[in-house]
Design a protein around this motif. Structure first.
Motif, PDB file in Angstrom:
ATOM      1  N   ARG A   1       0.852  -1.196   0.000  1.00  0.00           N
ATOM      2  CA  ARG A   1       0.000   0.000   0.000  1.00  0.00           C
ATOM      3  C   ARG A   1       0.884   1.241   0.000  1.00  0.00           C
ATOM      4  NH1 ARG A   1      -1.723  -3.728   3.502  1.00  0.00           N
ATOM      5  NH2 ARG A   1      -0.624  -2.750   5.235  1.00  0.00           N
ATOM      6  N   THR A   2       0.292   2.380  -0.350  1.00  0.00           N
ATOM      7  CA  THR A   2       1.058   3.618  -0.359  1.00  0.00           C
ATOM      8  C   THR A   2       0.208   4.776   0.138  1.00  0.00           C
ATOM      9  OG1 THR A   2       2.364   5.133  -1.746  1.00  0.00           O
ATOM     10  CG2 THR A   2       0.463   4.093  -2.769  1.00  0.00           C
ATOM     11  N   ASP A   3       0.850   5.700   0.864  1.00  0.00           N
ATOM     12  CA  ASP A   3       0.212   6.925   1.358  1.00  0.00           C
ATOM     13  C   ASP A   3       1.214   8.053   1.170  1.00  0.00           C
ATOM     14  OD1 ASP A   3      -0.987   9.008   2.650  1.00  0.00           O
ATOM     15  OD2 ASP A   3      -1.114   8.045   4.613  1.00  0.00           O
ATOM     16  N   VAL A   4       1.003   8.883   0.153  1.00  0.00           N
ATOM     17  CA  VAL A   4       1.996   9.900  -0.195  1.00  0.00           C
ATOM     18  C   VAL A   4       1.619  11.283   0.310  1.00  0.00           C
ATOM     19  CG1 VAL A   4       2.782   8.602  -2.194  1.00  0.00           C
ATOM     20  CG2 VAL A   4       0.962  10.280  -2.475  1.00  0.00           C
ATOM     21  N   THR A   5       0.647  11.358   1.202  1.00  0.00           N
ATOM     22  CA  THR A   5       0.251  12.661   1.722  1.00  0.00           C
ATOM     23  C   THR A   5       1.256  13.160   2.742  1.00  0.00           C
ATOM     24  OG1 THR A   5      -1.098  11.613   3.438  1.00  0.00           O
ATOM     25  CG2 THR A   5      -2.197  12.200   1.374  1.00  0.00           C
TER      26      THR A   5
ATOM     27  N   GLN B   1       1.047   7.044  -6.329  1.00  0.00           N
ATOM     28  CA  GLN B   1      -0.084   6.332  -5.737  1.00  0.00           C
ATOM     29  C   GLN B   1      -0.324   4.982  -6.400  1.00  0.00           C
ATOM     30  OE1 GLN B   1      -2.927   9.453  -6.357  1.00  0.00           O
ATOM     31  NE2 GLN B   1      -2.714  10.275  -4.285  1.00  0.00           N
ATOM     32  N   ASN B   2       0.229   4.794  -7.579  1.00  0.00           N
ATOM     33  CA  ASN B   2       0.072   3.538  -8.310  1.00  0.00           C
ATOM     34  C   ASN B   2       1.123   2.546  -7.818  1.00  0.00           C
ATOM     35  OD1 ASN B   2      -0.231   1.442 -10.085  1.00  0.00           O
ATOM     36  ND2 ASN B   2      -0.080   2.697 -11.935  1.00  0.00           N
ATOM     37  N   ILE B   3       0.718   1.597  -6.981  1.00  0.00           N
ATOM     38  CA  ILE B   3       1.676   0.673  -6.378  1.00  0.00           C
ATOM     39  C   ILE B   3       2.352  -0.226  -7.411  1.00  0.00           C
ATOM     40  CG2 ILE B   3       0.563   0.651  -4.116  1.00  0.00           C
ATOM     41  CD1 ILE B   3      -0.819  -1.943  -4.916  1.00  0.00           C
ATOM     42  N   ASN B   4       1.731  -0.367  -8.587  1.00  0.00           N
ATOM     43  CA  ASN B   4       2.332  -1.214  -9.616  1.00  0.00           C
ATOM     44  C   ASN B   4       3.649  -0.655 -10.142  1.00  0.00           C
ATOM     45  OD1 ASN B   4       0.303  -3.207  -9.602  1.00  0.00           O
ATOM     46  ND2 ASN B   4      -1.007  -1.930 -10.904  1.00  0.00           N
TER      47      ASN B   4
ATOM     48  N   TYR C   1       6.536  -4.320  -8.694  1.00  0.00           N
ATOM     49  CA  TYR C   1       5.382  -4.869  -7.981  1.00  0.00           C
ATOM     50  C   TYR C   1       4.275  -5.305  -8.937  1.00  0.00           C
ATOM     51  CZ  TYR C   1       1.608  -5.409  -4.610  1.00  0.00           C
ATOM     52  OH  TYR C   1       0.587  -5.929  -3.861  1.00  0.00           O
ATOM     53  N   GLY C   2       4.053  -4.543  -9.992  1.00  0.00           N
ATOM     54  CA  GLY C   2       2.994  -4.889 -10.938  1.00  0.00           C
ATOM     55  C   GLY C   2       3.244  -6.188 -11.682  1.00  0.00           C
TER      56      GLY C   2
ATOM     57  N   TYR D   1       9.985   0.817  -3.056  1.00  0.00           N
ATOM     58  CA  TYR D   1      10.253   2.251  -3.180  1.00  0.00           C
ATOM     59  C   TYR D   1       9.908   2.745  -4.580  1.00  0.00           C
ATOM     60  CZ  TYR D   1      14.543   0.588  -5.445  1.00  0.00           C
ATOM     61  OH  TYR D   1      15.431  -0.041  -6.277  1.00  0.00           O
ATOM     62  N   TYR D   2       9.712   4.081  -4.664  1.00  0.00           N
ATOM     63  CA  TYR D   2       9.474   4.714  -5.953  1.00  0.00           C
ATOM     64  C   TYR D   2       9.963   6.156  -5.869  1.00  0.00           C
ATOM     65  CZ  TYR D   2       7.266   6.259 -10.270  1.00  0.00           C
ATOM     66  OH  TYR D   2       7.056   6.767 -11.526  1.00  0.00           O
ATOM     67  N   GLY D   3      10.619   6.628  -6.919  1.00  0.00           N
ATOM     68  CA  GLY D   3      11.104   7.999  -6.963  1.00  0.00           C
ATOM     69  C   GLY D   3      12.618   8.060  -6.876  1.00  0.00           C
ATOM     70  N   ASP D   4      13.152   9.278  -6.885  1.00  0.00           N
ATOM     71  CA  ASP D   4      14.593   9.523  -6.837  1.00  0.00           C
ATOM     72  C   ASP D   4      15.037   9.767  -5.400  1.00  0.00           C
ATOM     73  OD1 ASP D   4      14.860   9.367  -9.635  1.00  0.00           O
ATOM     74  OD2 ASP D   4      14.213  11.455  -9.841  1.00  0.00           O
ATOM     75  N   ASN D   5      15.888   8.910  -4.890  1.00  0.00           N
ATOM     76  CA  ASN D   5      16.365   9.029  -3.512  1.00  0.00           C
ATOM     77  C   ASN D   5      17.596   9.936  -3.478  1.00  0.00           C
ATOM     78  OD1 ASN D   5      16.742   8.663  -0.788  1.00  0.00           O
ATOM     79  ND2 ASN D   5      17.585   6.610  -0.974  1.00  0.00           N
ATOM     80  N   VAL D   6      17.342  11.248  -3.532  1.00  0.00           N
ATOM     81  CA  VAL D   6      18.423  12.240  -3.542  1.00  0.00           C
ATOM     82  C   VAL D   6      18.332  13.098  -2.288  1.00  0.00           C
ATOM     83  CG1 VAL D   6      18.568  12.278  -6.048  1.00  0.00           C
ATOM     84  CG2 VAL D   6      17.027  13.870  -4.889  1.00  0.00           C
ATOM     85  N   GLY D   7      19.434  13.781  -1.976  1.00  0.00           N
ATOM     86  CA  GLY D   7      19.465  14.605  -0.770  1.00  0.00           C
ATOM     87  C   GLY D   7      18.513  15.780  -0.834  1.00  0.00           C
ATOM     88  N   ALA D   8      18.362  16.384  -2.012  1.00  0.00           N
ATOM     89  CA  ALA D   8      17.469  17.528  -2.193  1.00  0.00           C
ATOM     90  C   ALA D   8      17.195  17.702  -3.674  1.00  0.00           C
ATOM     91  CB  ALA D   8      18.092  18.801  -1.618  1.00  0.00           C
ATOM     92  N   GLY D   9      16.014  18.222  -3.995  1.00  0.00           N
ATOM     93  CA  GLY D   9      15.703  18.495  -5.388  1.00  0.00           C
ATOM     94  C   GLY D   9      14.274  18.970  -5.547  1.00  0.00           C
TER      95      GLY D   9
END
Length: 265
Positions: free
Chosen positions: A44-48, A62-65, A83-84, A102-110
């Motif tokens: 599951r995901t909660d990005v709020t 929000q799309n877990i796939n 996952y999909g 995980y999803y997205g870019d794991n960077v220090g800042a951006g």
């Protein structure tokens, strides 16, 4: 006739019991890591964040796939999935694991660099079928910087440097970028966010940076508003700036005095 002493017989018996005990312990250890089981993942995901603001398109998050799933044994990655594309049931050797998504870019800042992740430890026994479930959440602090309408009356330009434990060098947000969402990498426990505000007066002179420090943790949302601190006299006299930090829990004003020699004319 060969005679064996009672003491020697006791020694043989003790050795036999000890060896049997060792064999039993080893068997228990082997059984805990022997064979194969199956696992299912309910992701599951909660990005709020803690306040609703303008934000990037969250539909992809929000799309877990879309999420990458890693299966780790210790620090070693055993399997990687999207996952999909994962089967409903997954064969796996018995043992102890960590599953991470995980999803997205794991960077220090951006800008617009949201990173969402989650994980869970589990142990799988021989012939066991286990269902695992967890929720992926943002691993960032979300920051907006705002300027009051009268800011440009007293200052020609401004930049804000952000420094956290995840950044080897500060990330600079220029005044022209104030409408953007800045995401800073942060952990689940509180850490320091150091701000350095670099001002340019109306004559184009670069003033000595002024600093402030805030406490942050993942999923915080901060709106940082910069306002000239103007004394109510004829024509108005600038004495510094006020930083207002609006989060989900507190409004904090930080008044910063600028030395007279650096104040705009």
């Amino acid at each position: 006739m060969i005679r064996i002493s009672t003491t020697l017989i006791k020694l043989f018996v003790a050795c036999g019991i000890f060896c049997y005990s060792l064999t039993g312990c080893q068997q228990e250890i082997d059984e805990a890591n022997y064979g194969q089981g199956k696992f299912m993942l309910d992701l599951r995901t909660d990005v709020t964040f803690k306040e609703t603001t303008k934000s990037i398109d969250q539909s992809l998050y929000q799309n877990i796939n879309n999420y990458t799933v890693q299966l780790l044994k210790g620090v070693n990655v055993v399997k990687t999935f999207v996952y999909g594309d994962m089967p409903l049931l997954n064969d796996l050797d018995a043992g102890s694991y960590t599953i991470k998504a995980y999803y997205g870019d794991n960077v220090g800042a951006g800008y617009d660099k949201l990173y969402v992740e989650g994980s869970q430890d589990f142990t799988l026994a021989n012939a066991e079928t286990k269902q695992i479930g967890f929720t992926c959440v943002p691993a960032n602090v979300k920051v907006n910087v705002m300027y009051t309408d009268d800011f440009s009356t007293y200052f020609n330009d401004c930049a804000v440097d952000f420094k956290t434990s995840s950044l080897t060098t500060a990330f600079r947000m220029n005044m022209s970028d104030f409408s953007k969402d800045l995401y800073l990498k942060a952990g689940k426990t509180s850490e320091n966010l150091n701000l350095s505000i670099i001002l340019t007066d109306k004559l184009g002179n670069l003033l000595t940076p002024v600093t402030a420090q805030l406490s942050i943790k993942a999923r915080d949302f901060l709106t940082i508003t910069l306002k000239p601190n103007v004394t109510d006299v004829v024509g108005g006299a600038i004495s510094g700036i006020t930083i207002t930090v609006n989060s989900n829990t507190v409004d904090e004003d930080i008044n910063i005095t600028i030395p007279d020699e650096y104040l705009p004319e």
